[in-house]
Design an enzyme around this catalytic site. Structure first.
Site: not given
Length: 246
Positions: A152, A89, A46, A25-26, A60-61, A156
Site C-alpha cells: 500500500y 484503492g 464496483r 468513504g473518501i 473496475d480500474v 501511494k
C-alpha cells in the site's frame, strides 16, 4: 465591506468531474461535495451505490476495457471529463514475510496502475481543451511508511512520482496534476481499528483528532478549482500535521 468582498469572489465554473471509487468513504464524500458545488459529477464503483445526483458507472480500474467504457459513458452523458479524481484503492495488509505476490500485485494494480489508466484516458480530451485538473488520492503512509503495508505504501508513494511527471508533461497544455495525502480519516475502515488503536493514532496527530471525510473533500475541491490554476506537482497533506517534514 463583508458583503462586497463576498460578492467579489467568482462563482466556481461548473465542470464535468469523474471520481473513481465513489461508492463509500473518501471517494463518496468527494463526489457529494463536488455535486453540492454545482459540478456535473460521475463516479465509478464496483459494489454498493453512489450518492443521489451522481452518475454511477460500474467499472473496475484494473480492467482496461472497463476504464474505456466508463469514460465513454461519462462523455456521452455529461461531456468530456475536465476534473479527474483518482481515488480508487484497496488494501491487502500483512507483514512482508507473509505478503504474497497476489497481495502485492492486487494493490499495485488498483492503486497505482489503475490511476495511470484513468489519467492516460483523461489526458487527451484535457489537452485538446487546454484545461484539466487531475487529483490523485495518496496517503500519509506513502511518505511515513507503515509496518504491514509495504504494498500500500509503495502504491501511494508512486502516485507522487506519477503526478509530478504528468505536471511536467501536461503543464504547457493547461492541465494540472496534484496529489492529496490524507492522514487518518473517520471512515468505516478506521472504525474497524477499535477504540484503543484510534486513541493511539490520535495521540500522534498535532491537531488531536482524526480527519473528517469533508476535510479531504474540501482540499480536492480547491485543487480542482479555477483558484488552483497555478498549483501543479504539489503534494498536499490533509493529516492534522501527522506527516510534517515529509
Amino acid at each position: 465591506m463583508t458583503s462586497t468582498a463576498a460578492a467579489a469572489v467568482p462563482a466556481a465554473t461548473p465542470r464535468t468531474v469523474l471520481v473513481t471509487g465513489g461508492s463509500k468513504g473518501i471517494g463518496r464524500g468527494i463526489a457529494e461535495r463536488m455535486l453540492a458545488s454545482g459540478h456535473r459529477v460521475a463516479a465509478t464503483y464496483r459494489s454498493g451505490d453512489v450518492p443521489a445526483g451522481v452518475l454511477g458507472v460500474r467499472a473496475d480500474v484494473t480492467v482496461p476495457e472497463q476504464v474505456e467504457a466508463a469514460f465513454a459513458e461519462v462523455e456521452s452523458a455529461l461531456g468530456s471529463v475536465e476534473v479527474l479524481v483518482a481515488n480508487a484503492g484497496i488494501t491487502r495488509d500483512t507483514l512482508l514475510m507473509r505478503m504474497s505476490d497476489e497481495d502485492w500485485d492486487a494493490v499495485l494494480a488498483t492503486n497505482l496502475t489503475g490511476a495511470f489508466r484513468v489519467a492516460r484516458r483523461a489526458a487527451r480530451p484535457m489537452i485538446r481543451a487546454r484545461f484539466g485538473r487531475m487529483v490523485f488520492i495518496s496517503s500519509v503512509v506513502g511518505q511515513l511508511g507503515s509496518a504491514g503495508q509495504v504494498n500500500y505504501a509503495a502504491s501511494k508513494a508512486g502516485l507522487v512520482g506519477m503526478a509530478r511527471s504528468l505536471a511536467r508533461e501536461l503543464g504547457s497544455r493547461g492541465v494540472t496534476a496534484n496529489v492529496l495525502a490524507p492522514g487518518f480519516v473517520e471512515t468505516d475502515m478506521t472504525a474497524e481499528l477499535g477504540e484503543a488503536a484510534v486513541e493511539k493514532y490520535t495521540a500522534q496527530i498535532p491537531l488531536g483528532r482524526l480527519g473528517a471525510v469533508d476535510d479531504v473533500a474540501a482540499a480536492v475541491e480547491f485543487l480542482a478549482s479555477d483558484a488552483a490554476g497555478y498549483v501543479t506537482g504539489a503534494l498536499l497533506p490533509v493529516d492534522g500535521g501527522l506527516g510534517m517534514g515529509h
